[in-house]
Design a protein around this motif. Structure first.
Motif, mmCIF file in Angstrom:
data_model
loop_
_atom_site.group_PDB
_atom_site.id
_atom_site.type_symbol
_atom_site.label_atom_id
_atom_site.label_comp_id
_atom_site.label_asym_id
_atom_site.label_seq_id
_atom_site.Cartn_x
_atom_site.Cartn_y
_atom_site.Cartn_z
ATOM 1 N N ILE A 67 6.309 12.118 1.184
ATOM 2 C CA ILE A 67 6.734 11.462 0.419
ATOM 3 C C ILE A 67 7.638 11.201 1.379
ATOM 4 O O ILE A 67 8.421 10.416 1.929
ATOM 5 N N ASN A 68 8.701 11.905 2.110
ATOM 6 C CA ASN A 68 9.463 12.402 3.410
ATOM 7 C C ASN A 68 8.779 11.578 4.421
ATOM 8 O O ASN A 68 9.744 10.780 4.516
ATOM 9 N N MET A 69 7.718 11.579 4.801
ATOM 10 C CA MET A 69 7.581 10.717 6.290
ATOM 11 C C MET A 69 7.277 8.970 5.804
ATOM 12 O O MET A 69 7.374 8.460 6.189
ATOM 13 N N VAL A 85 0.774 -1.399 -0.225
ATOM 14 C CA VAL A 85 -0.069 -0.032 -0.307
ATOM 15 C C VAL A 85 0.751 1.252 -0.423
ATOM 16 O O VAL A 85 0.416 2.243 -0.764
ATOM 17 N N CYS A 86 1.884 1.195 0.771
ATOM 18 C CA CYS A 86 2.564 2.523 1.058
ATOM 19 C C CYS A 86 3.959 2.654 -0.171
ATOM 20 O O CYS A 86 3.361 3.760 -0.788
ATOM 21 N N LYS A 87 4.497 1.333 -0.699
ATOM 22 C CA LYS A 87 4.880 1.492 -1.509
ATOM 23 C C LYS A 87 4.666 1.797 -3.144
ATOM 24 O O LYS A 87 4.663 2.544 -4.102
ATOM 25 N N THR A 88 3.653 1.530 -3.295
ATOM 26 C CA THR A 88 2.158 2.284 -3.854
ATOM 27 C C THR A 88 1.777 3.641 -4.004
ATOM 28 O O THR A 88 1.772 4.210 -4.787
ATOM 29 N N ALA A 89 1.396 4.113 -2.746
ATOM 30 C CA ALA A 89 1.394 5.790 -2.790
ATOM 31 C C ALA A 89 2.731 6.150 -2.936
ATOM 32 O O ALA A 89 2.748 7.386 -3.852
ATOM 33 N N LEU A 90 3.856 5.885 -2.711
ATOM 34 C CA LEU A 90 4.978 6.677 -3.047
ATOM 35 C C LEU A 90 4.933 6.806 -4.064
ATOM 36 O O LEU A 90 5.552 8.232 -4.552
#
Length: 239
Positions: free
Chosen positions: A225-227, A176-181
């Motif tokens: 993005i930094n988060m 989920v987070c890799k896709t959002a990033l």
């Protein structure tokens, strides 16, 4: 006493070996339940999984003060904002574990060190920690039964980029987070490209404000993005 006055009746339950459930019950019948699972993976490391549950009261309403926690949020946002909560205590726990190990208290099976010889916990808020440490010492033969050949306790980490790392501890392993990033990086590129285009092909206030707003949007997305990479926290600046 203040919590009881407001109708809040908190309680905490420890379910061995790795689950803690914190319930905040309201007189309306509503509840906020925080279930935390913390599974040690290797010396100095733990896999943390948490779940927050809001139970409406008998009137069908969310208890007062909990409306924020019931707001529907994208899963990626729930994940990266967890750092705001976790990193508050993480730095203390990290250094405390290393300091205790240096003094002879090792959190591992067969360890003979006495936790209570190294700490001072005088308040009733420390009761939960005290009971857990006693359970760990007397019911678990001193601590975690690490697999044969497990690494030794790593030294204290003073590099804040590593200590508050989010990417390697979560993002790179979370679909989920890799896709959002990836999507945020694309959006940032589009906004900066559009800002450059507006500044290049328009003049006057259109170029100034149009390009400026697009560039500002790109910078704000950069903050998000930094988060996904790291989220440093310092109590001294937590005003």
């Amino acid at each position: 006493a203040e919590q009881e006055k407001e109708g809040l009746m908190p309680e905490m339950e420890f379910v061995p070996p790795a689950r803690v459930i914190q319930r905040s019950k309201f007189k309306s019948g509503g509840q906020m339940i925080l279930a935390l699972y913390s599974a040690p993976t290797k010396p100095g490391w733990v896999r943390h999984i948490g779940c927050n549950i809001i139970v409406k009261g008998e009137d069908g309403k969310v208890p007062e003060g909990l409306a924020f926690f019931s707001i529907p949020m994208p899963m990626w946002l729930t994940h990266i904002t967890a750092s705001l909560f976790l990193h508050m205590d993480m730095v203390f726990l990290h250094h405390q574990e290393k300091i205790l190990a240096k003094k002879g208290y090792l959190n591992q099976k067969g360890a003979k060190g006495d936790y209570f010889k190294h700490v001072h916990m005088p308040t009733k808020q420390d009761t939960g920690v005290s009971m857990f440490r006693r359970w760990l010492q007397y019911s678990c033969d001193g601590g975690v039964p690490w697999a044969p050949g497990a690494q030794e306790m790593p030294p204290r980490e003073h590099d804040k980029d590593k200590l508050f790392d989010v990417y390697h501890t979560h993002t790179e392993n979370c679909h989920v987070c890799k896709t959002a990033l990836k999507n945020f990086k694309r959006a940032r590129f589009v906004l900066f490209a559009a800002a450059f285009g507006v500044a290049a092909f328009f003049k006057g206030l259109t170029a100034l404000f149009g390009g400026g707003l697009l560039a500002l949007g790109g910078l704000l997305i950069g903050k998000i993005i930094n988060m996904f990479y790291h989220y440093p926290f310092e109590h001294a600046y937590n005003d």
